[in-house]
Write a protein that holds these residues in place. Structure first.
Motif, PDB file in Angstrom:
ATOM      1  N   SER A  53     -41.803 -11.177 -40.127  1.00 24.79           N
ATOM      2  CA  SER A  53     -39.753 -11.881 -39.544  1.00 24.79           C
ATOM      3  C   SER A  53     -39.552 -12.967 -39.481  1.00 24.79           C
ATOM      4  O   SER A  53     -38.817 -12.567 -38.382  1.00 24.79           O
ATOM      5  CB  SER A  53     -39.539 -10.865 -38.879  1.00 24.79           C
ATOM      6  OG  SER A  53     -39.864 -10.730 -37.737  1.00 24.79           O
ATOM      7  N   LYS A 104     -45.552  -7.855 -37.501  1.00 29.82           N
ATOM      8  CA  LYS A 104     -47.091  -7.239 -37.356  1.00 29.82           C
ATOM      9  C   LYS A 104     -46.175  -7.633 -35.466  1.00 29.82           C
ATOM     10  O   LYS A 104     -46.773  -6.083 -34.926  1.00 29.82           O
ATOM     11  CB  LYS A 104     -48.166  -8.205 -36.405  1.00 29.82           C
ATOM     12  CG  LYS A 104     -48.043  -9.482 -36.041  1.00 29.82           C
ATOM     13  CD  LYS A 104     -48.979 -10.504 -36.530  1.00 29.82           C
ATOM     14  CE  LYS A 104     -50.067 -10.463 -34.828  1.00 29.82           C
ATOM     15  NZ  LYS A 104     -49.829 -10.518 -33.763  1.00 29.82           N
ATOM     16  N   GLY A 145     -40.419 -13.137 -35.035  1.00 30.74           N
ATOM     17  CA  GLY A 145     -41.537 -14.632 -34.936  1.00 30.74           C
ATOM     18  C   GLY A 145     -41.297 -15.633 -34.149  1.00 30.74           C
ATOM     19  O   GLY A 145     -41.238 -15.226 -32.674  1.00 30.74           O
ATOM     20  N   GLY A 154     -38.852 -19.886 -28.482  1.00 31.22           N
ATOM     21  CA  GLY A 154     -39.319 -21.117 -28.941  1.00 31.22           C
ATOM     22  C   GLY A 154     -38.755 -21.877 -29.201  1.00 31.22           C
ATOM     23  O   GLY A 154     -37.817 -22.543 -28.286  1.00 31.22           O
ATOM     24  N   PRO A 155     -37.735 -21.939 -30.507  1.00 31.90           N
ATOM     25  CA  PRO A 155     -36.104 -23.248 -30.348  1.00 31.90           C
ATOM     26  C   PRO A 155     -35.372 -23.256 -29.424  1.00 31.90           C
ATOM     27  O   PRO A 155     -35.143 -22.029 -29.004  1.00 31.90           O
ATOM     28  CB  PRO A 155     -36.006 -22.714 -32.189  1.00 31.90           C
ATOM     29  CG  PRO A 155     -36.677 -21.066 -32.955  1.00 31.90           C
ATOM     30  CD  PRO A 155     -38.032 -20.758 -31.141  1.00 31.90           C
ATOM     31  N   TRP A 190     -33.027 -25.900 -29.565  1.00 28.72           N
ATOM     32  CA  TRP A 190     -32.042 -26.997 -30.204  1.00 28.72           C
ATOM     33  C   TRP A 190     -31.639 -26.313 -31.455  1.00 28.72           C
ATOM     34  O   TRP A 190     -32.170 -26.218 -32.721  1.00 28.72           O
ATOM     35  CB  TRP A 190     -32.860 -28.153 -30.852  1.00 28.72           C
ATOM     36  CG  TRP A 190     -33.089 -29.357 -29.136  1.00 28.72           C
ATOM     37  CD1 TRP A 190     -34.625 -28.810 -28.807  1.00 28.72           C
ATOM     38  CD2 TRP A 190     -32.994 -30.707 -29.261  1.00 28.72           C
ATOM     39  NE1 TRP A 190     -34.220 -29.604 -27.402  1.00 28.72           N
ATOM     40  CE2 TRP A 190     -33.575 -30.706 -27.729  1.00 28.72           C
ATOM     41  CE3 TRP A 190     -31.772 -30.963 -28.681  1.00 28.72           C
ATOM     42  CZ2 TRP A 190     -33.745 -31.394 -26.928  1.00 28.72           C
ATOM     43  CZ3 TRP A 190     -31.444 -32.342 -28.430  1.00 28.72           C
ATOM     44  CH2 TRP A 190     -32.626 -32.867 -27.031  1.00 28.72           C
ATOM     45  N   GLY A 245     -44.762 -14.738 -45.218  1.00 23.88           N
ATOM     46  CA  GLY A 245     -43.681 -15.437 -44.771  1.00 23.88           C
ATOM     47  C   GLY A 245     -44.928 -15.784 -43.228  1.00 23.88           C
ATOM     48  O   GLY A 245     -44.440 -16.734 -42.309  1.00 23.88           O
ATOM     49  N   GLY A 264     -39.104 -26.054 -38.527  1.00 28.88           N
ATOM     50  CA  GLY A 264     -37.681 -26.268 -38.267  1.00 28.88           C
ATOM     51  C   GLY A 264     -36.621 -24.967 -38.368  1.00 28.88           C
ATOM     52  O   GLY A 264     -37.546 -24.164 -39.248  1.00 28.88           O
TER      53      GLY A 264
HETATM   54  C1  LIG Z   1     -42.036 -23.782 -29.066  1.00 27.66           C
HETATM   55  C2  LIG Z   1     -41.331 -24.391 -29.560  1.00 27.66           C
HETATM   56  C3  LIG Z   1     -40.039 -24.423 -30.318  1.00 27.66           C
HETATM   57  C4  LIG Z   1     -39.408 -24.786 -31.512  1.00 27.66           C
HETATM   58  N1  LIG Z   1     -38.300 -25.921 -31.221  1.00 27.66           N
HETATM   59  C5  LIG Z   1     -37.180 -25.856 -32.138  1.00 27.66           C
HETATM   60  C6  LIG Z   1     -36.115 -26.461 -32.075  1.00 27.66           C
HETATM   61  O1  LIG Z   1     -35.611 -26.582 -31.041  1.00 27.66           O
HETATM   62  N2  LIG Z   1     -35.162 -26.294 -32.726  1.00 27.66           N
HETATM   63  C7  LIG Z   1     -35.722 -26.131 -34.546  1.00 27.66           C
HETATM   64  O2  LIG Z   1     -34.152 -25.684 -35.578  1.00 27.66           O
HETATM   65  N3  LIG Z   1     -37.243 -25.305 -34.567  1.00 27.66           N
HETATM   66  C8  LIG Z   1     -37.628 -25.657 -33.666  1.00 27.66           C
HETATM   67  N4  LIG Z   1     -39.104 -24.820 -33.587  1.00 27.66           N
HETATM   68  C9  LIG Z   1     -39.968 -24.632 -34.996  1.00 27.66           C
HETATM   69  C10 LIG Z   1     -39.455 -23.075 -35.717  1.00 27.66           C
HETATM   70  O3  LIG Z   1     -39.280 -22.210 -34.362  1.00 27.66           O
HETATM   71  C11 LIG Z   1     -40.148 -23.015 -36.630  1.00 27.66           C
HETATM   72  O4  LIG Z   1     -40.468 -23.619 -37.857  1.00 27.66           O
HETATM   73  C12 LIG Z   1     -39.481 -21.812 -37.332  1.00 27.66           C
HETATM   74  O5  LIG Z   1     -39.250 -20.901 -36.125  1.00 27.66           O
HETATM   75  C13 LIG Z   1     -40.605 -21.212 -38.081  1.00 27.66           C
HETATM   76  O6  LIG Z   1     -40.389 -20.248 -38.619  1.00 27.66           O
HETATM   77  P1  LIG Z   1     -41.415 -19.391 -39.983  1.00 27.66           P
HETATM   78  O7  LIG Z   1     -40.386 -18.116 -40.273  1.00 27.66           O
HETATM   79  O8  LIG Z   1     -41.903 -20.266 -40.975  1.00 27.66           O
HETATM   80  O9  LIG Z   1     -43.023 -18.780 -38.860  1.00 27.66           O
HETATM   81  P2  LIG Z   1     -42.666 -17.533 -37.955  1.00 27.66           P
HETATM   82  O10 LIG Z   1     -41.892 -18.246 -37.406  1.00 27.66           O
HETATM   83  O11 LIG Z   1     -43.750 -18.015 -37.335  1.00 27.66           O
HETATM   84  O12 LIG Z   1     -42.804 -16.299 -38.707  1.00 27.66           O
HETATM   85  C14 LIG Z   1     -43.714 -15.764 -39.420  1.00 27.66           C
HETATM   86  C15 LIG Z   1     -44.030 -14.106 -38.748  1.00 27.66           C
HETATM   87  O13 LIG Z   1     -44.601 -14.292 -39.325  1.00 27.66           O
HETATM   88  C16 LIG Z   1     -45.443 -13.318 -38.234  1.00 27.66           C
HETATM   89  N5  LIG Z   1     -46.896 -12.356 -38.927  1.00 27.66           N
HETATM   90  C17 LIG Z   1     -48.035 -13.232 -39.093  1.00 27.66           C
HETATM   91  N6  LIG Z   1     -49.702 -12.802 -39.650  1.00 27.66           N
HETATM   92  C18 LIG Z   1     -48.397 -11.384 -39.482  1.00 27.66           C
HETATM   93  C19 LIG Z   1     -49.355 -10.201 -39.790  1.00 27.66           C
HETATM   94  N7  LIG Z   1     -50.558 -10.413 -40.453  1.00 27.66           N
HETATM   95  N8  LIG Z   1     -49.197  -8.847 -41.329  1.00 27.66           N
HETATM   96  C20 LIG Z   1     -47.350  -8.702 -40.125  1.00 27.66           C
HETATM   97  N9  LIG Z   1     -46.726  -9.901 -39.925  1.00 27.66           N
HETATM   98  C21 LIG Z   1     -47.480 -10.731 -39.502  1.00 27.66           C
HETATM   99  C22 LIG Z   1     -45.212 -13.162 -37.000  1.00 27.66           C
HETATM  100  O14 LIG Z   1     -45.642 -11.969 -36.338  1.00 27.66           O
HETATM  101  C23 LIG Z   1     -44.406 -14.427 -36.952  1.00 27.66           C
HETATM  102  O15 LIG Z   1     -42.997 -13.151 -36.747  1.00 27.66           O
HETATM  103  C24 LIG Z   1     -39.525 -24.536 -32.447  1.00 27.66           C
HETATM  104  C25 LIG Z   1     -41.193 -23.583 -32.513  1.00 27.66           C
HETATM  105  C26 LIG Z   1     -42.121 -23.684 -30.929  1.00 27.66           C
HETATM  106  C27 LIG Z   1     -43.355 -22.787 -31.506  1.00 27.66           C
END
Ligand SMILES: Cc1cc2nc3c(=O)[nH]c(=O)nc-3n(C[C@H](O)[C@H](O)[C@H](O)COP(=O)(O)OP(=O)(O)OC[C@H]3O[C@@H](n4cnc5c(N)ncnc54)[C@H](O)[C@@H]3O)c2cc1C
Length: 491
Positions: free
Chosen positions: A11, A34, A40, A55-56, A58, A276, A471
């Motif tokens: 999510s 999870k 996430g 996390g994010p 900005w 995802g 991002g």
């Molecule tokens: C410290 C930090 C600072 C950042 N700063 C910025 C910012 O300032 N601005 C910006 O635009 N971006 C920023 N980013 C990047 C941005 O936050 C990420 O690119 C984005 O949130 C990623 O989203 P996602 O859905 O790809 O992944 P995730 O958010 O990681 O979502 C994946 C989800 O899958 C779940 N999951 C994993 N394995 C399983 C499983 N087996 N079963 C069920 N669920 C599972 C996880 O728990 C998680 O909730 C930052 C990231 C971090 C970590």
């Protein structure tokens, strides 16, 4: 008519976006997460009266968020209040020198001019080119699923791609316009969000400077998790089931199709699955060998974006001299960058970033207190310990004390750290990466891990390890792109 059942694993922004878009296409959607809360890497927590985004921090490209909600007849303002920050942020240099970056373009041009003669006008030209890249990049290229080169085959788009400096590095591009090290550093900073060095990032990504300087830095009142809450509400309004504490353990398949997942609450059947969660985790832990797109060798060769050492800190006093966003560029980035990208190891004197949302928002800290979020980018895959976390914390707090001339350490009333081990445990992150796969030229568009399984015809991927990249805005777009591909393939 019987609705097709879509299961979304994870999510994060990409999973939520995919779920909402599939629900709008009349799928019966369930999200399996999870963790105990959604969002996430953008989850948040509250402790001792402080509210921290994990996390994010900005909020850039407000147009991407607005157009996301508009697709479903909503607006950002239906869910949260956006505040434009002015100054947008500040850069802290060695010797206690601070440079606030004004939000107004005329003031920004004057600032550039005061540092380097002629740089004000050159900034205008730089941003004019960046605006074009943003227009084509964000409105056309990032919505390409990256499944085939033919997607880029229209003559107009090919001309656009060439005009967009795909084959020149960001580092060279910036140096054509500016000479002063402060301006070079400022113009190169946004591409660090993309997980690679400016010399390895295509100049196409000067579109990030347009996002930074022209579109501005915004803040959703309450914190970045307001976006997650908004997407969670919209998903539920559209009939999506959000099941937290549901960890997917295995993807089952028959005759070349994914048929169900095993979770800690039993088996759940699906007509289509959108993963995802971190791509590497899905491939290596949820799929058997023959259903994977890529080999171990492939993954070991990927350039990952950095991991981060993070600290969430509550102070029982206000700090002067710091703004909402502060970039501590008070040390040479070259050795730090080398320790992140070239020869991964713990840096000796790292740059860091400090966010104090309580400067803008009185709901995130008790009265008279400050909410401090600290981030040091470090190489993925490093072994870390409590001692290492403590050592770096003391190092950067000392630097902040020196720069601000105020005591910080003895005013800490709450502190939590988060690093590689937590990224792996909480998100199943490959090598403890914080924000996915670096946006280098050889990891762009069709060269990214594919959004579709080559082995199971109804399994798709979304999120920061596939198109378009890391991002928050790209993750939202990733969910839109994958939902469109599912619709195209299934109907
Ligand atoms: C410290 C930090 C600072 C950042 N700063 C910025 C910012 O300032 N601005 C910006 O635009 N971006 C920023 N980013 C990047 C941005 O936050 C990420 O690119 C984005 O949130 C990623 O989203 P996602 O859905 O790809 O992944 P995730 O958010 O990681 O979502 C994946 C989800 O899958 C779940 N999951 C994993 N394995 C399983 C499983 N087996 N079963 C069920 N669920 C599972 C996880 O728990 C998680 O909730 C930052 C990231 C971090 C970590």
């Amino acid at each position: 008519m019987h609705k097709k059942k879509a299961l979304v694993i994870g999510s994060g922004f990409a999973g939520l976006s995919a779920a909402i878009n599939l629900a709008a296409k009349n799928f019966d959607v369930t999200v399996l997460e999870k963790n105990t809360t959604i969002g996430g890497r953008a989850r948040h927590f509250s402790e001792s009266g402080f509210s921290f985004d994990m996390g994010p921090s900005w909020y850039w490209m407000p147009d991407v968020f607005e157009s996301f909600f508009n697709k479903f007849g909503k607006s950002v303002s239906d869910y949260y209040e956006l505040i434009r920050l002015d100054p947008s942020y500040q850069v802290v240099y060695e010797g206690g020198d601070f440079m606030p970056i004004p939000a107004k373009m005329t003031e920004l041009e004057s600032l550039f001019e005061s540092i380097e003669g002629g740089a004000g006008l050159r900034l205008r030209e730089f941003l004019k080119q960046a605006a074009y890249k943003y227009e084509v990049g964000i409105n056309k290229l990032v919505y390409k699923p990256g499944r085939s080169l033919t997607e880029f085959a229209s003559l107009k788009l090919l001309v656009d791609v060439v005009r967009m400096d795909v084959f020149q590095s960001m580092s060279k591009h910036v140096r054509k316009f500016f000479k002063h090290p402060k301006l070079i550093q400022l113009m190169e900073f946004p591409v660090l969000f993309l997980g690679a060095l400016p010399e390895n990032t295509p100049a196409l990504y000067s579109l990030m400077n347009y996002a930074d300087m022209s579109l501005g830095t915004w803040y959703p009142k309450g914190g970045m998790h307001k976006i997650v809450e908004a997407m969670g509400s919209l998903a539920e309004e559209m009939g999506v089931r959000l099941l937290t504490d549901h960890e997917v353990k295995k993807i089952n398949h028959q005759n070349g199709k994914a048929v169900s997942v095993d979770t800690n609450h039993g088996e759940i059947a699906a007509d289509v699955i959108i993963a995802g969660a971190d791509y590497h985790h899905v491939e290596t832990k949820l799929l058997d060998q023959q259903s994977r797109n890529y080999s171990d060798q492939y993954w070991q060769k990927r350039v990952m974006a950095p991991s981060s050492l993070l600290y969430y800190v509550g102070l029982n006093k206000k700090l002067d001299g710091l703004l909402h966003h502060n970039l501590f560029f008070d040390t040479d980035f070259t050795p730090h960058a080398h320790d992140i990208y070239t020869d991964p190891k713990w840096p000796e004197k790292p740059l860091f970033y400090a966010s104090l949302t309580s400067k803008t928002d009185d709901t995130v800290a008790p009265e008279g207190c400050e909410n401090l979020f600290l981030l040091i980018p470090v190489a993925p895959g490093l072994q870390e310990t409590e001692e290492i976390r403590e050592q770096y914390f003391n190092m950067i707090v000392k630097r902040m004390e020196e720069h601000t001339g105020q005591s910080i350490l003895k005013h800490i009333v709450y502190k939590r750290s988060f690093a590689h081990r937590d990224f792996v445990k909480d998100y199943n992150s490959f090598k403890g990466n914080a924000y996915g796969l670096a946006n280098t030229l050889t990891q762009t568009a069709i060269l990214k891990p594919s959004l579709k399984s080559k082995k199971l015809k109804n399994l798709y991927y979304t999120g920061q390890l596939t198109v378009p990249g890391p991002g928050v805005p790209p993750s939202l777009i990733s969910g839109i792109v994958v939902a469109d591909e599912v619709e195209k393939d299934m109907f």
